[in-house]
Design a protein around this motif. Structure first.
Motif, PDB file in Angstrom:
ATOM      1  N   UNK A  24       0.796  -1.218   0.000  1.00  0.00           N
ATOM      2  CA  UNK A  24       0.000   0.000   0.000  1.00  0.00           C
ATOM      3  C   UNK A  24       0.828   1.267   0.000  1.00  0.00           C
ATOM      4  N   UNK A  25       2.028   1.189  -0.592  1.00  0.00           N
ATOM      5  CA  UNK A  25       2.951   2.323  -0.595  1.00  0.00           C
ATOM      6  C   UNK A  25       3.173   2.835  -2.008  1.00  0.00           C
ATOM      7  N   UNK A  26       3.295   4.147  -2.194  1.00  0.00           N
ATOM      8  CA  UNK A  26       3.649   4.662  -3.516  1.00  0.00           C
ATOM      9  C   UNK A  26       5.120   4.404  -3.815  1.00  0.00           C
ATOM     10  N   UNK A  27       5.422   4.156  -5.072  1.00  0.00           N
ATOM     11  CA  UNK A  27       6.821   3.980  -5.470  1.00  0.00           C
ATOM     12  C   UNK A  27       6.997   4.439  -6.911  1.00  0.00           C
ATOM     13  N   UNK A  84       7.555  14.762  -3.953  1.00  0.00           N
ATOM     14  CA  UNK A  84       6.341  14.310  -4.631  1.00  0.00           C
ATOM     15  C   UNK A  84       5.847  12.980  -4.084  1.00  0.00           C
ATOM     16  N   UNK A  85       6.769  12.052  -3.865  1.00  0.00           N
ATOM     17  CA  UNK A  85       6.369  10.731  -3.382  1.00  0.00           C
ATOM     18  C   UNK A  85       5.931  10.810  -1.919  1.00  0.00           C
ATOM     19  N   UNK A  86       6.576  11.664  -1.136  1.00  0.00           N
ATOM     20  CA  UNK A  86       6.132  11.856   0.246  1.00  0.00           C
ATOM     21  C   UNK A  86       4.709  12.401   0.282  1.00  0.00           C
ATOM     22  N   UNK A  87       4.424  13.363  -0.581  1.00  0.00           N
ATOM     23  CA  UNK A  87       3.076  13.942  -0.625  1.00  0.00           C
ATOM     24  C   UNK A  87       2.058  12.907  -1.118  1.00  0.00           C
ATOM     25  N   UNK A  88       2.468  12.077  -2.089  1.00  0.00           N
ATOM     26  CA  UNK A  88       1.576  11.021  -2.569  1.00  0.00           C
ATOM     27  C   UNK A  88       1.231  10.065  -1.432  1.00  0.00           C
ATOM     28  N   UNK A  89       2.212   9.749  -0.612  1.00  0.00           N
ATOM     29  CA  UNK A  89       1.981   8.869   0.528  1.00  0.00           C
ATOM     30  C   UNK A  89       1.019   9.517   1.517  1.00  0.00           C
ATOM     31  N   UNK A  90       1.219  10.797   1.792  1.00  0.00           N
ATOM     32  CA  UNK A  90       0.328  11.519   2.697  1.00  0.00           C
ATOM     33  C   UNK A  90      -1.101  11.537   2.163  1.00  0.00           C
ATOM     34  N   UNK A 131      -2.514   9.252   0.499  1.00  0.00           N
ATOM     35  CA  UNK A 131      -3.093   7.917   0.470  1.00  0.00           C
ATOM     36  C   UNK A 131      -2.934   7.185  -0.842  1.00  0.00           C
ATOM     37  N   UNK A 132      -2.062   7.672  -1.732  1.00  0.00           N
ATOM     38  CA  UNK A 132      -1.827   6.987  -3.002  1.00  0.00           C
ATOM     39  C   UNK A 132      -0.912   5.791  -2.777  1.00  0.00           C
ATOM     40  N   UNK A 133      -1.054   4.785  -3.625  1.00  0.00           N
ATOM     41  CA  UNK A 133      -0.228   3.590  -3.483  1.00  0.00           C
ATOM     42  C   UNK A 133       0.100   3.016  -4.844  1.00  0.00           C
ATOM     43  N   UNK A 134       1.091   2.129  -4.861  1.00  0.00           N
ATOM     44  CA  UNK A 134       1.485   1.485  -6.107  1.00  0.00           C
ATOM     45  C   UNK A 134       2.388   2.361  -6.955  1.00  0.00           C
ATOM     46  N   UNK A 135       2.702   1.915  -8.176  1.00  0.00           N
ATOM     47  CA  UNK A 135       3.574   2.704  -9.055  1.00  0.00           C
ATOM     48  C   UNK A 135       2.928   4.028  -9.421  1.00  0.00           C
ATOM     49  N   UNK A 191      -3.784  16.709  -8.999  1.00  0.00           N
ATOM     50  CA  UNK A 191      -4.358  15.635  -8.176  1.00  0.00           C
ATOM     51  C   UNK A 191      -3.922  15.793  -6.710  1.00  0.00           C
ATOM     52  N   UNK A 192      -2.659  16.126  -6.495  1.00  0.00           N
ATOM     53  CA  UNK A 192      -2.184  16.342  -5.133  1.00  0.00           C
ATOM     54  C   UNK A 192      -2.837  17.561  -4.515  1.00  0.00           C
ATOM     55  N   UNK A 193      -3.003  18.597  -5.317  1.00  0.00           N
ATOM     56  CA  UNK A 193      -3.643  19.817  -4.826  1.00  0.00           C
ATOM     57  C   UNK A 193      -5.074  19.536  -4.363  1.00  0.00           C
ATOM     58  N   UNK A 194      -5.755  18.693  -5.114  1.00  0.00           N
ATOM     59  CA  UNK A 194      -7.141  18.356  -4.786  1.00  0.00           C
ATOM     60  C   UNK A 194      -7.259  17.416  -3.604  1.00  0.00           C
ATOM     61  N   UNK A 195      -6.133  16.776  -3.229  1.00  0.00           N
ATOM     62  CA  UNK A 195      -6.171  15.807  -2.128  1.00  0.00           C
ATOM     63  C   UNK A 195      -5.962  16.456  -0.774  1.00  0.00           C
ATOM     64  N   UNK A 196      -5.813  17.754  -0.737  1.00  0.00           N
ATOM     65  CA  UNK A 196      -5.537  18.430   0.541  1.00  0.00           C
ATOM     66  C   UNK A 196      -6.761  18.379   1.452  1.00  0.00           C
TER      67      UNK A 196
END
Length: 383
Positions: free
Chosen positions: A207-210, A335-341, A343-347, A378-383
């Motif tokens: 369940x981790x972004x990479x 970017x990947x840290x923010x994706x993790x925050x 809740x994004x996962x996978x490649x 997408x990250x902006x909208x996830x705040x």
């Protein structure tokens, strides 16, 4: 010099959440340049040239600020980061005076570096190595009260493992440790990392972004711009040959034909996928120790135009790999840290803009940049 729109979210008590960046190859040129550069930008000593995440399209995306990043890592080398920075200054990679100006930050990062492996004579098996590396990551996170830690592989290129290999290559040991410790992962090298069947299930279940693989800093960056041009103008590329002259640790590592073959996978991929065929020609990589961290890349493109007219395009790229790579590494960690925050996962194929051999997605730089901007939205909208 940080973009205020990218400031880290505050924690309880008004403190700013801190993000760990754990380098595999933490005492190498790229990691040293990234640590020194981050300190310089935070202190306002230099502008964030080369950092895409510090441009206006990334304002308000919630990326961790540069001042909130805490560095550590694994390495088998022993030269301390302050001394390594002095060497890079002598080589013309870092500006004079910077190593002394950010000595405290370099020393703090060096204090967080732990021994890597396996070293010659190391009796630990894969499971024990993974457990030890994961324990280092968990200790780093706890000791520094980090919201999360992103593992970034910037170590020297390793040969692709043999099909019959019974042990994981070092890059995959570190990747497996990242998964076990719950850390997002970035592979900035051509090495195997997560791309092994042995880690497929663990990566999917984690369940981790990479993101990966193999950072795109020079010759392939130019190819990802030029190859679409030939396609769009309906010009027939017959052959595309190249040569790389470089020194430093990368040059020494790529003197191994097996390591060079791993490196060339990404260089060839962009041409094959963009042109629709693999043109004649190869890329030759030559180790020239006298060049140090500086690289010269030459391309020779033979193509046909109207009525079979035969023409040639030649390009020369001369640059410093560490100075080109360091801002990209900082971009990716944020970017990947923010994706993790979020809740994004996978490649994360939207980050293909940064890689020679990305996780799916288009190969042309323009399309990759469009995907990256969409990812920012997408990250902006996830705040």
């Amino acid at each position: 010099m940080n973009n205020d729109g990218n400031a880290s979210q505050p924690r309880a008590g008004g403190q700013t959440a801190r993000t760990g960046v754990w380098f595999v190859g933490a005492r190498g040129s790229v990691a040293t340049t990234a640590v020194a550069g981050c300190a310089a930008l935070t202190a306002g000593l230099h502008p964030p040239t080369g950092m895409v995440t510090e441009t206006p399209p990334f304002a308000g995306t919630g990326l961790p600020s540069l001042s909130s990043l805490v560095f550590g890592g694994h390495d088998t080398a022993h030269c301390p980061l302050p001394k390594r920075a002095e060497h890079l200054t002598d080589a013309g990679v870092l500006p004079h005076g910077l190593a002394s100006a950010v000595h405290a930050e370099l020393q703090a990062a060096d204090d967080e570096i732990r021994p890597g492996g396996p070293l010659p004579g190391d009796t630990r098996g894969d499971e024990e190595l993974i457990s030890d590396f994961a324990a280092d990551l968990l200790s780093f996170r706890t000791r520094n009260a980090l919201a999360r830690t992103v593992v970034v592989n910037v170590s020297s290129t390793e040969p692709l493992p043999a099909p019959e290999a019974v042990r994981l290559p070092p890059s995959s040991l570190y990747a497996a440790a990242a998964l076990r410790a719950g850390c997002p992962y970035v592979n900035f090298t051509p090495s195997t990392g997560l791309r092994t069947p042995a880690l497929t299930d663990a990566a999917a279940a984690g369940g981790l972004p990479h993101a990966g693989r193999d950072g795109k800093t020079g010759q392939t960056l130019l190819r990802s711009v030029l190859a679409p041009m030939f396609v769009q103008r309906a010009l027939d590329v017959r052959a595309w040959s190249g040569a790389n002259l470089l020194g430093g640790g990368d040059g020494a590592a790529l003197a191994d034909p097996a390591a060079a073959a791993a490196k060339n996978v990404g260089k060839e991929r962009v041409l094959t996928e963009t042109l629709g065929h693999t043109p004649q020609g190869e890329v030759h990589i030559d180790d020239v120790p006298a060049l140090g961290d500086w690289k010269t890349a030459w391309d020779h493109v033979a193509f046909e135009g109207f009525l079979g007219s035969r023409m040639i395009l030649q390009t020369i790229w001369q640059g410093c790999d560490s100075a080109l790579a360091a801002p990209l590494v900082l971009d990716l960690a944020r970017l990947v840290a923010r994706a993790h925050e979020a809740g994004l996962s996978g490649p994360l194929p939207e980050l293909g803009f940064y890689f020679k051999d990305p996780d799916e997605g288009p190969s042309g730089l323009s399309e990759q940049f469009t995907a990256l901007l969409s990812f920012a939205d997408r990250l902006r909208g996830a705040r």
